[in-house]
Design a protein around this motif. Structure first.
Motif, mmCIF file in Angstrom:
data_model
loop_
_atom_site.group_PDB
_atom_site.id
_atom_site.type_symbol
_atom_site.label_atom_id
_atom_site.label_comp_id
_atom_site.label_asym_id
_atom_site.label_seq_id
_atom_site.Cartn_x
_atom_site.Cartn_y
_atom_site.Cartn_z
ATOM 1 N N ILE A 74 38.156 41.325 52.724
ATOM 2 C CA ILE A 74 38.930 42.331 51.972
ATOM 3 C C ILE A 74 39.402 43.437 52.913
ATOM 4 O O ILE A 74 40.570 43.856 52.869
ATOM 5 C CB ILE A 74 38.081 42.919 50.830
ATOM 6 C CG1 ILE A 74 37.807 41.864 49.763
ATOM 7 C CG2 ILE A 74 38.779 44.135 50.208
ATOM 8 C CD1 ILE A 74 36.818 42.303 48.694
ATOM 9 N N ASN A 110 35.541 46.809 44.484
ATOM 10 C CA ASN A 110 36.407 46.627 43.310
ATOM 11 C C ASN A 110 37.758 47.299 43.529
ATOM 12 O O ASN A 110 38.818 46.721 43.255
ATOM 13 C CB ASN A 110 35.743 47.228 42.066
ATOM 14 C CG ASN A 110 34.525 46.460 41.610
ATOM 15 O OD1 ASN A 110 34.340 45.290 41.953
ATOM 16 N ND2 ASN A 110 33.676 47.124 40.841
ATOM 17 N N TRP A 113 39.742 45.547 46.406
ATOM 18 C CA TRP A 113 40.188 44.227 45.951
ATOM 19 C C TRP A 113 41.477 44.366 45.139
ATOM 20 O O TRP A 113 42.433 43.607 45.329
ATOM 21 C CB TRP A 113 39.080 43.597 45.115
ATOM 22 C CG TRP A 113 39.343 42.251 44.499
ATOM 23 C CD1 TRP A 113 39.452 41.963 43.162
ATOM 24 C CD2 TRP A 113 39.476 40.984 45.177
ATOM 25 N NE1 TRP A 113 39.645 40.615 42.960
ATOM 26 C CE2 TRP A 113 39.667 39.986 44.187
ATOM 27 C CE3 TRP A 113 39.457 40.603 46.515
ATOM 28 C CZ2 TRP A 113 39.832 38.640 44.483
ATOM 29 C CZ3 TRP A 113 39.623 39.246 46.826
ATOM 30 C CH2 TRP A 113 39.807 38.299 45.824
ATOM 31 N N ARG A 114 41.506 45.364 44.257
ATOM 32 C CA ARG A 114 42.728 45.602 43.492
ATOM 33 C C ARG A 114 43.868 46.027 44.418
ATOM 34 O O ARG A 114 45.017 45.595 44.253
ATOM 35 C CB ARG A 114 42.497 46.687 42.432
ATOM 36 C CG ARG A 114 41.578 46.259 41.287
ATOM 37 C CD ARG A 114 41.617 47.271 40.145
ATOM 38 N NE ARG A 114 41.162 48.599 40.571
ATOM 39 C CZ ARG A 114 39.896 49.019 40.490
ATOM 40 N NH1 ARG A 114 38.954 48.196 40.033
ATOM 41 N NH2 ARG A 114 39.568 50.243 40.875
ATOM 42 N N ARG A 118 44.199 41.460 45.002
ATOM 43 C CA ARG A 118 43.219 40.453 44.575
ATOM 44 C C ARG A 118 43.413 39.141 45.355
ATOM 45 O O ARG A 118 43.717 39.160 46.534
ATOM 46 C CB ARG A 118 43.270 40.267 43.062
ATOM 47 C CG ARG A 118 42.871 41.522 42.284
ATOM 48 C CD ARG A 118 42.849 41.280 40.784
ATOM 49 N NE ARG A 118 42.295 42.435 40.079
ATOM 50 C CZ ARG A 118 42.158 42.497 38.761
ATOM 51 N NH1 ARG A 118 42.560 41.476 38.001
ATOM 52 N NH2 ARG A 118 41.633 43.578 38.189
ATOM 53 N N ALA A 119 43.185 38.011 44.698
ATOM 54 C CA ALA A 119 43.177 36.728 45.404
ATOM 55 C C ALA A 119 44.488 36.421 46.141
ATOM 56 O O ALA A 119 44.454 35.938 47.279
ATOM 57 C CB ALA A 119 42.829 35.598 44.439
ATOM 58 N N GLY A 136 40.261 32.837 46.951
ATOM 59 C CA GLY A 136 39.844 34.082 46.325
ATOM 60 C C GLY A 136 39.295 33.883 44.926
ATOM 61 O O GLY A 136 39.711 32.977 44.199
ATOM 62 N N ALA A 140 39.026 39.801 38.704
ATOM 63 C CA ALA A 140 38.321 40.867 39.418
ATOM 64 C C ALA A 140 37.080 40.372 40.147
ATOM 65 O O ALA A 140 36.412 41.157 40.823
ATOM 66 C CB ALA A 140 37.913 41.956 38.426
ATOM 67 N N LYS A 141 36.783 39.077 40.069
ATOM 68 C CA LYS A 141 35.510 38.552 40.582
ATOM 69 C C LYS A 141 35.611 38.145 42.051
ATOM 70 O O LYS A 141 35.554 36.974 42.413
ATOM 71 C CB LYS A 141 35.043 37.387 39.711
ATOM 72 C CG LYS A 141 34.762 37.808 38.274
ATOM 73 C CD LYS A 141 34.321 36.639 37.418
ATOM 74 C CE LYS A 141 34.027 37.071 35.990
ATOM 75 N NZ LYS A 141 33.607 35.936 35.135
ATOM 76 N N TRP A 142 35.726 39.150 42.910
ATOM 77 C CA TRP A 142 35.824 38.871 44.342
ATOM 78 C C TRP A 142 34.594 38.146 44.878
ATOM 79 O O TRP A 142 34.686 37.372 45.831
ATOM 80 C CB TRP A 142 36.043 40.172 45.121
ATOM 81 C CG TRP A 142 35.182 41.327 44.708
ATOM 82 C CD1 TRP A 142 35.532 42.344 43.876
ATOM 83 C CD2 TRP A 142 33.818 41.575 45.080
ATOM 84 N NE1 TRP A 142 34.479 43.223 43.712
ATOM 85 C CE2 TRP A 142 33.412 42.775 44.438
ATOM 86 C CE3 TRP A 142 32.910 40.911 45.900
ATOM 87 C CZ2 TRP A 142 32.139 43.310 44.593
ATOM 88 C CZ3 TRP A 142 31.629 41.437 46.053
ATOM 89 C CH2 TRP A 142 31.253 42.626 45.400
ATOM 90 N N THR A 145 34.724 34.351 45.328
ATOM 91 C CA THR A 145 35.553 33.720 46.356
ATOM 92 C C THR A 145 34.757 32.575 46.964
ATOM 93 O O THR A 145 33.546 32.669 47.160
ATOM 94 C CB THR A 145 35.928 34.751 47.439
ATOM 95 O OG1 THR A 145 36.737 35.770 46.830
ATOM 96 C CG2 THR A 145 36.700 34.112 48.580
#
Length: 264
Positions: A74, A110, A113-114, A118-119, A136, A140-142, A145
């Motif tokens: 990230i 969090n 990541w945003r 994200r992915a 990814g 929101a669930k990094w 991955t």
């Protein structure tokens, strides 16, 4: 095959368990034979001061959940985006990046990541960094991955090896970005310095990031450790990924045994 944790390793694992929410309370129970048998680990090692450029992989180089080791990725993605914009990280970004790596702060992850998108943002960065087997996490669930030990060595090379040509929108991390990530990884809080340093790292030669996650569906643990260590004057990139441990303590023990065997 399991060996008991040393007092030092157990103390570190317990300190992490105390800080990682009430979910960890059940993670310190003794494993059942079936649960112990389900645990698996893969290690990849590259000697940066050796003659080869291909990592040695121990075990099946399959995909595992990253848990918090994705926080290095990230940060790399964030730095690439800043490079492309011709700017340094903002004060706010640094205030999130530093606890994200040094203390594994989830709220900071969090937010970043945003910010990276994200992915899809992670995928765009990883394409530039040479990762080929990392996907990814959903939404929101990094921490979900998926990655391989081999891909984690590719990421570590992007951070710790000599960088190539860098241009806006292409190429890898520049020298300042690599130095920033290395500095944060070398200043991880003491209770999170288990894992790859167990392979015999010289005192001042380690930089790492660990990850741990208890899966809701099974109650079993993903425990991972990646980083650079120095052993007898040689710099090694080491990635150990594991899943299926009955407790966090067992996962830490598995990761450290695997790292020692892979490097030693």
């Amino acid at each position: 095959m399991s060996s008991p944790l040393s007092r030092t390793a157990r103390a570190k694992a317990c300190a992490l368990a105390a800080s990682a929410t009430a979910l960890l309370a059940t993670g310190l129970l003794h494993p059942t034979p079936a649960a112990a048998a389900s645990a698996q680990a893969t290690a990849a090692v590259l000697d940066l001061d050796g003659t080869g450029r291909t990592p040695v992989v121990h075990g099946e180089d399959r995909a595992y959940d990253t848990a918090s080791i994705v926080k290095v990725d990230i940060l790399a993605a964030l730095l690439l985006q800043a490079q492309d914009a011709g700017r340094d990280l903002t004060v706010s970004e640094r205030k999130r990046a530093e606890p994200m790596i040094r203390r594994s702060d989830n709220a900071a992850a969090n937010a970043l990541w945003r910010e990276i998108g994200r992915a899809p943002g992670l995928a765009a960065a990883n394409k530039r960094l040479g990762l080929t087997s990392t996907t990814g996490g959903p939404g929101a669930k990094w921490g979900l991955t998926r990655t391989t030990a081999g891909d984690q060595i590719r990421l570590l090379r992007a951070v710790f090896d000599t960088g190539g040509a860098v241009h806006a929108g292409s190429g890898g991390l520049d020298a300042d970005s690599r130095a920033y990530i290395r500095t944060l990884m070398s200043r991880v809080v003491p209770e999170q310095t288990w894992g790859v340093p167990a392979a015999g790292a010289d005192g001042s030669g380690k930089a790492l990031k660990n990850g741990w996650l208890q899966r809701d569906t099974t109650g079993l643990w993903d425990v991972n450790s990646v980083g650079q260590i120095t052993v007898k004057g040689h710099r090694y990139l080491v990635a150990v990924l594991s899943d299926g441990s009955a407790s966090m303590s067992d996962g830490v023990s598995l990761v450290e045994r695997t790292a020692r065997a892979a490097v030693g």
